[in-house]
Motif scaffolding. Structure first.
Motif, PDB file in Angstrom:
ATOM      1  N   ILE B  17       0.847  -1.197   0.000  1.00 29.42           N
ATOM      2  CA  ILE B  17       0.000   0.000   0.000  1.00 29.42           C
ATOM      3  C   ILE B  17       0.881   1.246   0.000  1.00 29.42           C
ATOM      4  CG2 ILE B  17      -1.838   1.248   1.189  1.00 29.42           C
ATOM      5  CD1 ILE B  17      -2.486  -1.414   2.627  1.00 29.42           C
ATOM      6  N   GLY B  20       5.388   4.941  -2.438  1.00 24.77           N
ATOM      7  CA  GLY B  20       6.395   5.929  -2.037  1.00 24.77           C
ATOM      8  C   GLY B  20       7.743   5.239  -1.996  1.00 24.77           C
ATOM      9  N   ALA B  22       9.246   3.607   0.551  1.00 19.34           N
ATOM     10  CA  ALA B  22       9.208   2.293   1.179  1.00 19.34           C
ATOM     11  C   ALA B  22       8.461   1.312   0.282  1.00 19.34           C
ATOM     12  CB  ALA B  22       8.521   2.394   2.545  1.00 19.34           C
ATOM     13  N   GLY B  23       7.310   1.747  -0.231  1.00 13.38           N
ATOM     14  CA  GLY B  23       6.432   0.845  -0.963  1.00 13.38           C
ATOM     15  C   GLY B  23       7.072   0.292  -2.226  1.00 13.38           C
ATOM     16  N   ILE B  40      -0.275  -0.527  -4.732  1.00  9.45           N
ATOM     17  CA  ILE B  40      -1.455   0.335  -4.836  1.00  9.45           C
ATOM     18  C   ILE B  40      -1.106   1.764  -4.413  1.00  9.45           C
ATOM     19  CG2 ILE B  40      -3.866   0.614  -4.132  1.00  9.45           C
ATOM     20  CD1 ILE B  40      -3.839  -2.350  -3.344  1.00  9.45           C
ATOM     21  N   GLU B  41      -1.428   2.721  -5.252  1.00  8.73           N
ATOM     22  CA  GLU B  41      -1.093   4.117  -4.976  1.00  8.73           C
ATOM     23  C   GLU B  41      -2.331   4.986  -5.186  1.00  8.73           C
ATOM     24  OE1 GLU B  41       1.443   6.085  -3.836  1.00  8.73           O
ATOM     25  OE2 GLU B  41       0.107   7.765  -4.285  1.00  8.73           O
ATOM     26  N   ARG B  42      -2.590   5.852  -4.228  1.00 10.07           N
ATOM     27  CA  ARG B  42      -3.810   6.656  -4.346  1.00 10.07           C
ATOM     28  C   ARG B  42      -3.650   7.804  -5.345  1.00 10.07           C
ATOM     29  NH1 ARG B  42      -3.188  10.195   1.244  1.00 10.07           N
ATOM     30  NH2 ARG B  42      -1.067  10.679   0.701  1.00 10.07           N
ATOM     31  N   TYR B  51       6.020  15.065  -1.062  1.00 11.02           N
ATOM     32  CA  TYR B  51       6.988  16.147  -0.931  1.00 11.02           C
ATOM     33  C   TYR B  51       8.068  15.751   0.049  1.00 11.02           C
ATOM     34  CZ  TYR B  51       4.823  20.030  -3.351  1.00 11.02           C
ATOM     35  OH  TYR B  51       4.355  20.869  -4.298  1.00 11.02           O
ATOM     36  N   ARG B 114      10.691  14.792  -5.491  1.00  9.10           N
ATOM     37  CA  ARG B 114       9.887  13.574  -5.426  1.00  9.10           C
ATOM     38  C   ARG B 114       9.023  13.375  -6.669  1.00  9.10           C
ATOM     39  NH1 ARG B 114       9.137  11.531  -0.219  1.00  9.10           N
ATOM     40  NH2 ARG B 114       8.019   9.859  -1.241  1.00  9.10           N
ATOM     41  N   ALA B 197       5.911  20.361   7.473  1.00  7.85           N
ATOM     42  CA  ALA B 197       7.011  20.945   6.705  1.00  7.85           C
ATOM     43  C   ALA B 197       6.432  21.560   5.449  1.00  7.85           C
ATOM     44  CB  ALA B 197       8.022  19.871   6.336  1.00  7.85           C
ATOM     45  N   ALA B 314       6.018  -0.241   7.145  1.00  3.90           N
ATOM     46  CA  ALA B 314       7.361   0.300   6.898  1.00  3.90           C
ATOM     47  C   ALA B 314       7.317   1.792   6.580  1.00  3.90           C
ATOM     48  CB  ALA B 314       8.022  -0.454   5.745  1.00  3.90           C
ATOM     49  N   GLY B 315       8.417   2.468   6.857  1.00  2.02           N
ATOM     50  CA  GLY B 315       8.574   3.869   6.477  1.00  2.02           C
ATOM     51  C   GLY B 315       7.884   4.824   7.443  1.00  2.02           C
ATOM     52  N   ASP B 316       7.495   5.953   6.932  1.00  2.00           N
ATOM     53  CA  ASP B 316       6.845   6.980   7.759  1.00  2.00           C
ATOM     54  C   ASP B 316       5.635   6.415   8.499  1.00  2.00           C
ATOM     55  OD1 ASP B 316       8.655   8.809   6.900  1.00  2.00           O
ATOM     56  OD2 ASP B 316       7.199  10.211   6.027  1.00  2.00           O
ATOM     57  N   TRP B 326      16.952  14.841   9.195  1.00  2.00           N
ATOM     58  CA  TRP B 326      16.003  14.804   8.078  1.00  2.00           C
ATOM     59  C   TRP B 326      16.127  13.474   7.352  1.00  2.00           C
ATOM     60  CZ3 TRP B 326      12.540  18.642   7.669  1.00  2.00           C
ATOM     61  CH2 TRP B 326      12.878  19.905   8.163  1.00  2.00           C
ATOM     62  N   GLU B 327      16.359  12.425   8.088  1.00  2.00           N
ATOM     63  CA  GLU B 327      16.521  11.148   7.421  1.00  2.00           C
ATOM     64  C   GLU B 327      15.252  10.356   7.536  1.00  2.00           C
ATOM     65  OE1 GLU B 327      19.783   8.666   8.526  1.00  2.00           O
ATOM     66  OE2 GLU B 327      21.202  10.323   8.312  1.00  2.00           O
ATOM     67  N   THR B 329      14.046   8.840   4.136  1.00  2.00           N
ATOM     68  CA  THR B 329      14.008   8.091   2.880  1.00  2.00           C
ATOM     69  C   THR B 329      14.789   6.790   2.991  1.00  2.00           C
ATOM     70  OG1 THR B 329      15.954   9.271   2.107  1.00  2.00           O
ATOM     71  CG2 THR B 329      13.831  10.197   1.543  1.00  2.00           C
TER      72      THR B 329
END
Ligand SMILES: Cc1cc2nc3c(=O)[nH]c(=O)nc-3n(C[C@H](O)[C@H](O)[C@H](O)COP(=O)(O)OP(=O)(O)OC[C@H]3O[C@@H](n4cnc5c(N)ncnc54)[C@H](O)[C@@H]3O)c2cc1C
Ligand SMILES: Cc1cc2nc3c(=O)[nH]c(=O)nc-3n(C[C@H](O)[C@H](O)[C@H](O)COP(=O)(O)OP(=O)(O)OC[C@H]3O[C@@H](n4cnc5c(N)ncnc54)[C@H](O)[C@@H]3O)c2cc1C
Ligand SMILES: Nc1ncnc2c1ncn2[C@@H]1O[C@H](COP(=O)(O)O)[C@@H](O)[C@H]1O
Lengths: 280, 446, 360
Positions: B17, B20, B22-23, B40-42, B51, B114, B197, B314-316, B326-327, B329
């Motif tokens: 899902i 980005g 991670a995906g 799947i991406e919205r 961003y 991005r 941000a 995973a990820g954010d 700022w890590e 990614t």
């Protein structure tokens, strides 16, 4: 079997340039390419009909291979077949040359499988010309109904159909024989949110590719692309800047004084008396 | 490839899902191993709504996609200068590193946008065989009714929108709606742990970028964090990144602060852009884009459970961000890979239970991700409790070094006393010492 | 051989500048007169060139309808030297096929050099069909027309200027090889010419190209629509509101001022998109072009796409609380201030002025 054809153009999304509500700035980040919105509604109307009459929808588009994305989107929205008319020689076409290529392709499609209705958008939002639909109708010698806001009736047996057509002052109910070419308003049908299986099918779909020499349609060199386009862009410029009038700051001089001074200027221009003279 | 099983259900071996960072990484790894993956991406396409600053780290990309440089990633410039800028009211002190290791290929990091990177990244997943489904939002899960409630698929916002797969990897980014839905975390994002941000991309010719930022040519770039008088002295941090023919300038401010002081993000950004040290850098440039995005800064404290039966996060979405650096990614990409490896393992065993997927957390622990997040766990808390770090010290450093580097015809001893005075005026001397200790604790995990 | 009037084979001694006279139910669309005015101006630009070559230049109208001869006479008063009249019951209501086929037939016979059609709903339906039938170029929605010298052309050509790329650029289009050179022009872009009640001219009758049984379409009924009565294009006073009104209620204030001035209400596009007001009120590129005597813009920022629809107004007052709003660039007088203070003050002032006038 009922067969509808839809002509679709890919356009830059000029209306959807977003203005950031906080800053009022234009958000220009990659103005995306979209299906011409009127064409999307035309397609939706065609798909509604095909479901009702158990038929088929073919979409065509003339343009570079990037237009395939738009043809796939048409499949997502319920079209069955997508054809891209693409050739280096087609490039630089004005509306006359565009209508030629579309008309030649439509003839070939019609020969394979007779077409009952041709759907076009009211206009393409990049040029707003509204010429291609009428042009194709003339070339195919078909009846045309422009600004169609709804389809009342399609009678395949009698080969007749009835439409609502919107003009500035009224709506007409108009009957034509089939086949007929329509240019469509947005009201004709809402663009549906496609079911997932249709989306998945569209993602795997490869549109057919017809070029000048490849495919069942025949094209005469003299009529296509920039060579077949009577209009020529002679020059481009930016609009001249108008001369600004006086600016009165009501915060500095007070609202009443500002209004008074403004109205005096209207009066001095001879406009106010004329207007109020009539009003009194 | 047919995605319909006998009963007409749409089925895949795995669902990811969010296309980005991670995906797409997760999808790439699984597809490469022959799994039939739905990504799947919205958004209309990957990256459409994403961003970041930002700089992206090559070690993570290389790990997921070896030899990636041959595939022409859409990078703007390598980062050859990095560091901090400290802003006072009207001045700036730069503390940055350039040359040395940063100059050597392979570069450690690249600046990118991005809107260009994400589509390329997703293409690599597609090239490996993953099936990208755009314009589709996952809104819920399908659970097994065998009593365990194991996740066996997802529900999307489309009609007839169910997709089945024995394993689902959630990479939905910062809005953790889906992790909440599964009760992997019991609450919304906390405003106090979440930064908003916002940034502008301002176009400048490559030559101007080079001359204004002191870069020798287009193959040099700068990535700095800006602290001090960026955010009205409130907890927040700014950044400046040089793109090829533009500059990304922005800052992040904690959501609770924005709410408490009723601040409008763009006003802070406008003010920051007008700062005497920043304005000349972007002067005459055209605004290309303006965007805002949330950053989960809670880190360790806000991590959800990262797995349950049939699911990994995973990820954010799992709050894997190192706020100070700022890590995010790199953590997102590596975490995506580790989740994918766990899914592959689960497939080979034919077992997707929570127990099997718990190997994912082990993998995270073995790598820098959990280690870093632990180490920095107290950092954002520290910033909350010590707003002076953002305000007083940058100003102090400015005054101090301004004094240090100008002669003034004073004896140096007096100068040092003045510098010390400048600090103790602003903050009692003991407090100052205490600050330094607690800052050290926050960062080093003392 | 490519069909159409290739210029090599088709240059005659009479240079005809044609205007389509649009009428429905015997009512003429005023854009027809505006275009006769334009045609006159274009003719003036080639007059000396024509004299040198011993050619005649004329402005001619093309009129189709059922029992509409009286309209031909009006056309002379607005500047036509001659009118081609195709009068037949088949033209009782406008329909694409009989109209375009008959016009194409007349055009093939008389070979006009320039052909202007109003970009109205009817005109747009017709223009593309006529141009295709004649195999010639058509430039849509022109905002500027001029006869200019172009290298390689013996005669001056029609330079047709139109906005492109959302109005950010003006493109000038020519049609070098084919005739007529066709343009459609939106109502109100050009001024209404003087009417000369003594003018007369020649009527040439032509027969229709299509009989009823080949008309291809048949109109079963007409339905009048809501909003169809708003005619902002030809209003003398327009008070227009923008997003600065804040909400749909803001239009009540705008309406009050419009009524006080005997005018109508206009709007910017976001107000229409937001559903605050009917689309018939929209001014601008995708709305209507207007040129009233007085245009008051309240709470409108003045985006290019709005300005192109109203910048030809005789007198423009802009009310905006942002002194840098671009609307001030086209205003004859601008009031920097809150419209919710300025409009009430204006109402008071105007009511006072009216009273004074009444007492005089
Ligand atoms: C201003 C800013 C500057 C930053 N600078 C840096 C930097 O310089 N270096 C760095 O390493 N990190 C930086 N970060 C952090 C970094 O951008 C993130 O940590 C990283 O993008 C996280 O990747 P992700 O894949 O978890 O989430 P994302 O990249 O946010 O991807 C999530 C994807 O999921 C999609 N999605 C969400 N919900 C659904 C759903 N329900 N169904 C389908 N799709 C869904 C979204 O559209 C999106 O494409 C920055 C962040 C910001 C905001
Ligand atoms: C292809 C295309 C076609 C378009 N066609 C059209 C068109 O036909 N017509 C059209 O209008 N637009 C059109 N637009 C949209 C156009 O670009 C602008 O977005 C639009 O005109 C802005 O409308 P506005 O001025 O009402 O709103 P805004 O730009 O939001 O301006 C509102 C203004 O109100 C002022 N204001 C706010 N409060 C007050 C107050 N209390 N007192 C006084 N002033 C106040 C503000 O300072 C601001 O200047 C088109 C756009 C595109 C891309
Ligand atoms: N290149 C094209 N390919 C397919 N259809 C087109 C193309 N250009 C125009 N059309 C169709 O013609 C309609 C009117 O376009 P236009 O005359 O350009 O305003 C559009 O809404 C489309 O249906």
């Amino acid at each position: 079997m009922f067969h509808a054809l839809v002509a679709i153009k890919q356009v830059p999304d000029t209306t959807n340039i977003r203005i950031d509500p906080d800053t009022g700035n234009l958000v220009r980040e990659g103005v995306p390419a979209i299906m011409n919105p009127y064409d999307a509604h035309a397609l939706a109307a065609a798909v509604e009909l095909k479901r009702k009459l158990n038929g088929k929808v073919t979409v065509i588009s003339m343009g570079p291979s990037s237009f395939n994305a738009t043809l796939r989107e048409a499949i997502e929205l319920g079209a069955d077949r997508g054809i891209l008319l693409s050739d280096r020689k087609f490039a630089g076409a004005d509306t006359l040359a565009t209508s030629y290529v579309l008309a030649q392709a439509i003839k070939a499609i019609h020969e394979e499988e007779p077409v009952h209705m041709l759907f076009f958008g009211k206009q393409a939002i990049d040029g707003d010309t509204a010429q291609v639909g009428p042009g194709v109708a003339v070339r195919l010698d078909l009846p045309i109904v422009t600004y169609v806001s709804s389809i009342r009736e399609v009678d395949l047996e009698r080969q007749k159909a009835v439409f609502d057509r919107r003009t500035e002052r009224w709506s007409e109910i108009i009957e034509t024989s089939l086949p007929v070419l329509l240019t469509c308003e947005k009201e004709i049908a809402p663009v549906p949110f496609a079911p997932l299986p249709d989306l998945i099918r569209s993602l795997r779909y490869e549109p057919e590719f017809w070029s000048k020499s490849d495919g069942p349609a025949t094209f005469d060199d003299a009529y296509v692309g920039s060579k077949g386009s009577p209009t020529i862009v002679y020059k481009m410029g930016t609009p001249p800047l108008p001369e600004a009038g006086e600016k009165i700051n009501s915060r500095e001089v007070g609202v009443d004084a500002a209004v008074k001074s403004a109205l005096q200027q209207v009066e001095a221009a001879g406009v106010l008396a004329e207007i109020l003279g009539g009003a009194v | 490839m047919n995605n319909y099983d006998n009963s007409g259900k749409i089925t895949f071996d795995a669902i990811v899902i969010g296309a980005g960072l991670a995906g797409s990484a997760a999808a790439m790894i699984m597809a490469r191993e022959g799994l039939n993956v739905a990504l799947i991406e919205r958004g209309n396409k990957p990256g459409a709504k994403n961003y970041f600053g930002g700089a992206i780290y090559t070690h993570a990309i290389e790990e997921v996609l070896p030899g990636f440089m041959d595939l022409k990633p859409p990078f703007e410039r390598p980062v050859t200068e990095a560091g901090f800028w400290f802003l006072s009211k009207d001045g700036m002190m730069r503390a940055s590193v350039q040359g040395g290791k940063l100059e050597k290929e392979p570069y450690d990091a690249y600046v990118t946008l991005r809107a260009a990177f994400d589509p390329w990244w997703a293409e690599q997943a597609q090239a490996a065989g993953a099936f990208l489904i755009p314009k589709t939002t996952v809104i819920d899960f399908i659970r097994d009714d065998d009593g365990h409630g194991q996740v066996i698929g997802v529900v999307t916002d489309r009609p007839q929108g169910e997709i089945y797969a024995p394993v689902v990897i959630i990479c939905e980014g910062v809005n953790n709606l889906l992790t909440q839905k599964l009760e992997l975390i019991g609450r919304d994002l906390e405003p106090a742990h979440t930064a908003l941000a916002f940034k502008q991309v301002i176009s400048l010719s490559p030559q101007l970028v080079n001359s204004r930022f002191g870069l020798p040519d287009n193959s040099h770039g700068l990535a700095v964090s800006v602290v001090g008088d960026v955010s009205l002295g409130l907890p927040g941090m700014g950044f400046v990144y040089t793109n090829k023919g533009s500059v990304s300038v922005g800052l992040g401010v904690m959501l609770d602060v924005l709410a408490e002081y009723r601040l409008k993000p763009y006003e802070i950004l406008e003010r920051y852009l007008k700062h005497p040290a920043i304005a000349p850098l972007v002067e005459g440039g055209q605004l290309l884009e303006y965007g805002a995005h949330l950053i989960p800064e809670g880190g360790w404290r806000d991590m959800p459970d990262v797995y349950t039966g049939g699911v990994m996060v995973a990820g954010d979405a799992a709050s894997m961000v190192n706020a100070l650096h700022w890590e995010g990614t790199n953590m997102a990409m590596i975490a995506g890979k580790l989740a994918a490896e766990t899914a592959i393992e689960a497939h080979s065993r034919g077992d997707f239970s929570a127990k099997t997927l718990s190997r994912y957390e082990d993998r995270l622990r073995e790598r820098f991700i959990l280690q870093d997040l632990r180490q920095y766990r107290n950092f954002s808390k520290f910033l909350e409790q010590h707003p002076e770090f953002m305000e007083v010290y940058p100003a102090f450093l400015n005054d101090a070094l301004g004094g240090f580097f100008s002669a003034y015809g004073k004896p140096k001893r007096q100068l040092f006393q003045e510098i010390l005075g400048a600090l103790t005026d602003r903050r009692g001397i003991f407090k100052a010492a205490g600050d330094i200790v607690s800052m050290g604790r926050a960062v080093m995990g003392w | 051989m490519v069909p159409g009037m290739n210029i090599e084979s088709n240059e005659t001694n009479v240079r005809r500048f044609w205007v389509f006279i649009e009428q429905e139910g015997g009512e003429v669309h005023p854009v027809s007169w505006e275009l006769l005015g334009v045609a006159r101006a274009l003719v003036a630009q080639v007059q000396s060139e024509a004299e040198e070559n011993g050619e005649e230049v004329v402005v001619e109208g093309v009129l189709l309808g059922d029992d509409v001869e009286h309209i031909a006479k009006l056309a002379f008063q607005y500047g036509a030297d001659r009118v081609y009249l195709v009068d037949d019951p088949v033209f009782k209501n406008y329909r694409n096929c009989p109209y375009y086929k008959s016009i194409a037939q007349v055009a093939e016979k008389y070979q006009p050099e320039v052909f202007l059609i109003g970009a109205t709903t009817l005109g747009r339906d017709l223009a593309g069909a006529v141009a295709t039938a004649l195999h010639t170029g058509l430039t849509a929605d022109c905002t500027g027309l001029e006869m200019g010298e172009v290298k390689g052309s013996r005669r001056r050509l029609l330079l047709a200027t139109r906005p492109a790329f959302g109005g950010n650029i003006l493109a000038t289009i020519i049609c070098r090889k084919y005739r007529p050179q066709m343009s459609s022009v939106r109502p109100r872009v050009f001024p209404m010419p003087e009417c000369n009640p003594d003018a007369a001219g020649e009527i040439i009758r032509e027969s229709p190209a299509v009989q009823e049984e080949n008309a291809l379409a048949c109109i079963l009924d007409f339905i009048r629509e809501k909003g169809a009565d708003v005619d902002i294009e030809y209003a003398d006073v327009i008070v227009a509101g923008g997003r600065g009104l804040g909400n749909p209620d803001g239009f009540a204030l705008v309406q009050e001022l419009a009524e006080e001035l005997g005018g109508v209400v206009g709007a910017s596009r976001p107000c229409v998109d937001l559903g605050w007001i009917d689309a018939a009120h929209q001014v601008g590129q995708t709305g209507k072009t207007v040129r009233p005597k007085l245009y008051i813009a309240a709470g409108i920022s003045g985006a290019l796409q709005h300005k192109v629809g109203m910048q030809n107004s005789d007198f423009i007052i802009a009310i905006n609380n942002d002194a840098n709003a671009p609307i001030f660039d086209v205003a004859d007088v601008g009031i920097v201030g809150d419209l919710f203070e300025v409009i009430p003050a204006m109402l008071t002032a105007i009511r006072g002025r009216k009273e004074a006038l009444a007492n005089e």
